[in-house]
Design a protein around this motif. Structure first.
Motif, PDB file in Angstrom:
ATOM      1  N   LEU A 177       3.153  -6.544   9.014  1.00 28.98           N
ATOM      2  CA  LEU A 177       3.060  -7.927   9.162  1.00 28.98           C
ATOM      3  C   LEU A 177       1.669  -8.477   8.959  1.00 28.98           C
ATOM      4  N   ALA A 178       1.746  -9.907   8.378  1.00 32.74           N
ATOM      5  CA  ALA A 178       0.204 -10.330   7.601  1.00 32.74           C
ATOM      6  C   ALA A 178      -0.712 -10.442   9.043  1.00 32.74           C
ATOM      7  N   PRO A 179      -1.818  -9.603   8.818  1.00 27.30           N
ATOM      8  CA  PRO A 179      -2.679  -9.881  10.017  1.00 27.30           C
ATOM      9  C   PRO A 179      -3.408 -11.141  10.078  1.00 27.30           C
ATOM     10  N   ARG A 180      -3.347 -11.977   9.094  1.00 24.51           N
ATOM     11  CA  ARG A 180      -4.055 -13.322   9.167  1.00 24.51           C
ATOM     12  C   ARG A 180      -3.409 -14.264   8.195  1.00 24.51           C
ATOM     13  N   SER A 181      -3.419 -15.539   8.527  1.00 19.60           N
ATOM     14  CA  SER A 181      -3.160 -16.614   7.482  1.00 19.60           C
ATOM     15  C   SER A 181      -3.928 -16.678   6.373  1.00 19.60           C
ATOM     16  N   GLY A 182      -3.283 -17.013   5.255  1.00 16.97           N
ATOM     17  CA  GLY A 182      -4.219 -17.183   3.927  1.00 16.97           C
ATOM     18  C   GLY A 182      -3.193 -17.197   2.746  1.00 16.97           C
ATOM     19  N   VAL A 183      -3.903 -16.698   1.752  1.00 17.26           N
ATOM     20  CA  VAL A 183      -3.037 -16.516   0.305  1.00 17.26           C
ATOM     21  C   VAL A 183      -3.019 -14.798   0.317  1.00 17.26           C
ATOM     22  N   LEU A 184      -2.042 -14.601  -0.509  1.00 16.47           N
ATOM     23  CA  LEU A 184      -1.785 -12.975  -1.046  1.00 16.47           C
ATOM     24  C   LEU A 184      -2.599 -12.914  -2.334  1.00 16.47           C
ATOM     25  N   THR A 185      -3.789 -12.337  -2.232  1.00 15.29           N
ATOM     26  CA  THR A 185      -4.678 -12.134  -3.535  1.00 15.29           C
ATOM     27  C   THR A 185      -4.638 -10.830  -4.100  1.00 15.29           C
ATOM     28  N   GLU A 186      -3.808 -10.028  -3.540  1.00 16.57           N
ATOM     29  CA  GLU A 186      -3.453  -8.559  -4.134  1.00 16.57           C
ATOM     30  C   GLU A 186      -2.313  -8.118  -3.640  1.00 16.57           C
ATOM     31  N   ASP A 238       0.775 -16.322  -3.364  1.00 24.06           N
ATOM     32  CA  ASP A 238       1.656 -16.845  -2.368  1.00 24.06           C
ATOM     33  C   ASP A 238       0.974 -17.098  -0.802  1.00 24.06           C
ATOM     34  N   PRO A 239       1.379 -18.276  -0.340  1.00 24.71           N
ATOM     35  CA  PRO A 239       0.695 -18.504   0.983  1.00 24.71           C
ATOM     36  C   PRO A 239       1.589 -17.701   2.144  1.00 24.71           C
ATOM     37  N   VAL A 240       0.571 -17.101   3.173  1.00 20.08           N
ATOM     38  CA  VAL A 240       1.241 -16.143   4.135  1.00 20.08           C
ATOM     39  C   VAL A 240       0.745 -17.003   5.396  1.00 20.08           C
ATOM     40  N   ARG A 241       1.437 -16.482   6.615  1.00 21.45           N
ATOM     41  CA  ARG A 241       1.073 -16.776   8.000  1.00 21.45           C
ATOM     42  C   ARG A 241       0.788 -15.598   8.751  1.00 21.45           C
ATOM     43  N   ALA A 242      -0.004 -15.881   9.681  1.00 22.71           N
ATOM     44  CA  ALA A 242      -0.344 -14.433  10.729  1.00 22.71           C
ATOM     45  C   ALA A 242       0.840 -14.249  11.068  1.00 22.71           C
ATOM     46  N   GLY A 243       1.371 -12.811  11.226  1.00 19.31           N
ATOM     47  CA  GLY A 243       2.471 -12.440  11.773  1.00 19.31           C
ATOM     48  C   GLY A 243       3.646 -12.408  10.736  1.00 19.31           C
ATOM     49  N   ALA A 281      -1.430  -4.442   0.153  1.00 20.28           N
ATOM     50  CA  ALA A 281      -1.714  -5.825  -0.222  1.00 20.28           C
ATOM     51  C   ALA A 281      -3.172  -6.418   0.578  1.00 20.28           C
ATOM     52  N   THR A 282      -3.853  -7.339  -0.122  1.00 19.00           N
ATOM     53  CA  THR A 282      -4.971  -8.233   0.217  1.00 19.00           C
ATOM     54  C   THR A 282      -4.566  -9.458   0.829  1.00 19.00           C
ATOM     55  N   ILE A 283      -4.970 -10.149   1.827  1.00 22.68           N
ATOM     56  CA  ILE A 283      -4.946 -11.459   2.261  1.00 22.68           C
ATOM     57  C   ILE A 283      -6.375 -12.221   2.265  1.00 22.68           C
ATOM     58  N   ASN A 284      -6.607 -13.280   1.664  1.00 25.81           N
ATOM     59  CA  ASN A 284      -7.686 -13.977   1.991  1.00 25.81           C
ATOM     60  C   ASN A 284      -7.303 -15.273   2.670  1.00 25.81           C
ATOM     61  N   GLY A 285      -8.211 -15.358   3.611  1.00 31.33           N
ATOM     62  CA  GLY A 285      -8.100 -16.839   4.319  1.00 31.33           C
ATOM     63  C   GLY A 285      -8.720 -18.026   3.575  1.00 31.33           C
ATOM     64  N   VAL A 286      -8.134 -19.095   4.034  1.00 28.13           N
ATOM     65  CA  VAL A 286      -8.549 -20.257   3.187  1.00 28.13           C
ATOM     66  C   VAL A 286      -9.274 -21.204   4.378  1.00 28.13           C
ATOM     67  N   GLU A 287      -9.256 -20.844   5.653  1.00 28.47           N
ATOM     68  CA  GLU A 287      -9.838 -21.882   6.505  1.00 28.47           C
ATOM     69  C   GLU A 287     -11.122 -22.478   6.235  1.00 28.47           C
ATOM     70  N   THR A 288     -12.147 -21.538   5.424  1.00 29.75           N
ATOM     71  CA  THR A 288     -13.298 -21.903   5.081  1.00 29.75           C
ATOM     72  C   THR A 288     -13.510 -21.374   3.571  1.00 29.75           C
ATOM     73  N   VAL A 289     -14.018 -22.112   2.743  1.00 34.70           N
ATOM     74  CA  VAL A 289     -14.505 -21.581   1.396  1.00 34.70           C
ATOM     75  C   VAL A 289     -15.896 -21.696   1.094  1.00 34.70           C
ATOM     76  N   TRP A 290     -16.110 -21.066  -0.314  1.00 33.37           N
ATOM     77  CA  TRP A 290     -17.627 -21.049  -0.630  1.00 33.37           C
ATOM     78  C   TRP A 290     -17.604 -21.797  -1.769  1.00 33.37           C
ATOM     79  N   VAL A 291     -18.714 -22.438  -1.889  1.00 37.84           N
ATOM     80  CA  VAL A 291     -19.048 -23.222  -3.194  1.00 37.84           C
ATOM     81  C   VAL A 291     -20.191 -22.313  -3.790  1.00 37.84           C
ATOM     82  N   ASN A 292     -20.227 -21.924  -5.095  1.00 39.75           N
ATOM     83  CA  ASN A 292     -21.283 -21.119  -5.483  1.00 39.75           C
ATOM     84  C   ASN A 292     -21.889 -21.998  -6.439  1.00 39.75           C
TER      85      ASN A 292
END
Length: 388
Positions: free
Chosen positions: A223-232, A152-157, A248-259
């Protein structure tokens, strides 16, 4: 009488067959005449009936043969070596007419740079450097979840969950008591009580809220410490958790990796900081630009590839984890200038590489070369020939 008629018919048929054979022979001879004449002309151009010492393969002139024919090493005819012939045995003379009939093309070897670009594929993944966790710093009870599903997407705060923590309630009451009895002597103690609330997990906004209200709050929202998606999400409503439990764990999506998968043979072309351009099938015509963050020091034993970790800006959230991407990697510095020729001009014999050098007047010389990399139909020549 019948026998005489049969004999006469056989004689007439034999006569007609002989006449037809005599008539057709000049036609066949005339049909073969151009090729025979061309062969004679080409042979005359190569030599004036000089004595043939032996026959050889121009690609492997060290092997001699006593009779003409096809080379057992290469898919070509043997060449005669004449008694008064001068020059290198690795050369062959071909008449201009035969050069034209064979469609032989020549071009100059040039001194230029070759673009060392690597095309490969990869998979979009979350940037693991953009992960924040929400943890229970005191024993608490999860009263209500505001975000319930993974990814689920979340916003900072944004409020993630409401919890009840008795230890927080006691710390708030102590802080408010010191605040009401404030004096200059109690200033250090009040500051320490405020710092304790921060260490227990309350933020500045929550502390200012109880300062304004003048009363402790039994229920606190995490509160959510950052914007992103809930990954755990490790808890459910009504659960009692101990201090130190991961909530809970939140992963930011402002940058991504390509392996990206890099073949072992091309690992030397990939450097940290190299520019990378990615395309995905979901957005045809759009290019995503990033750079190589790292080349992981481990080879996949099955595919014999290394993993290049490429970071790409994803401010608009277009790239999603799991997408398949096609990449083109460019080196940091341009490659050095070198001798370049057409790749189709290089003859690979298995143990060596050979090119045919045109020396003029229908003379061609086999020259062994050392070949470097190949790209865009051109090959790098490290040794053997010079520019021009």
């Amino acid at each position: 009488m019948r026998k005489i008629l049969l004999i006469s018919a056989f004689l007439i048929a034999g006569f007609l067959l002989g006449a037809l054979t005599v008539y057709l022979r000049p036609v066949a001879d005339s049909a073969d005449a151009p090729s025979m004449a061309a062969m004679a002309e080409d042979g005359a151009a190569a030599s004036d009936a000089d004595e043939v010492l032996y026959w050889y393969d121009p690609m492997l002139p060290q092997h001699h043969f006593e009779a003409p024919g096809k080379s057992p090493f290469m898919d070509m005819m043997l060449v005669p070596k004449y008694a008064d012939a001068s020059g290198d045995e690795g050369s062959v003379n071909i008449s201009p007419r035969l050069v034209q009939n064979l469609g032989v093309r020549t071009e100059l070897a040039v001194l230029d740079r070759i673009e060392r670009r690597l095309k490969t594929s990869g998979v979009v993944a979350f940037n693991e450097r953009s992960i924040d966790v929400v943890q229970a710093r005191v024993p608490m009870i999860v009263e209500r979840l505001h975000v319930r599903a993974l990814h689920d997407p979340v916003r900072a705060g944004q409020a993630l969950m409401s919890v009840i923590a008795p230890e927080w309630n006691a710390a708030q009451a102590e802080f408010l008591s010191l605040r009401r009895a404030y004096s200059a002597d109690l200033a250090p103690v009040l500051a320490a009580a405020r710092q304790r609330l921060l260490l227990l997990g309350m933020n500045e906004a929550q502390i200012r809220a109880i300062e304004r209200s003048g009363r402790s709050d039994l229920r606190i929202e995490l509160l959510a410490p950052r914007s992103g998606v809930l990954t755990e999400l490790s808890v459910r409503e009504g659960a009692s958790v101990a201090a130190g439990t991961l909530l809970a764990t939140i992963n930011g999506v402002e940058t991504v990796w390509v392996n990206a998968a890099v073949p072992e043979a091309d690992a030397g072309l990939v450097q940290r900081g190299a520019r990378a351009t990615a395309t995905v099938i979901a957005y045809p015509g759009r290019e995503f630009v990033g750079e190589v963050q790292a080349l992981l020091p481990q080879i996949d034993p099955m595919s014999r590839t290394l993993t290049a970790r490429i970071q790409i800006d994803n401010t608009d959230g277009a790239l999603v984890a799991g997408m398949f991407a096609t990449l083109e990697l460019s080196p940091i510095e341009p490659s050095p200038r070198c001798v370049l020729i057409a790749t189709e001009a290089v003859i690979a014999t298995g143990s060596r590489h050979v090119v045919l050098v045109a020396e003029g007047e229908g003379k061609f010389r086999a020259q062994e070369v050392r070949v470097g990399i190949e790209a865009d139909g051109r090959s790098e020549i490290l040794e053997g020939i010079e520019a021009g």
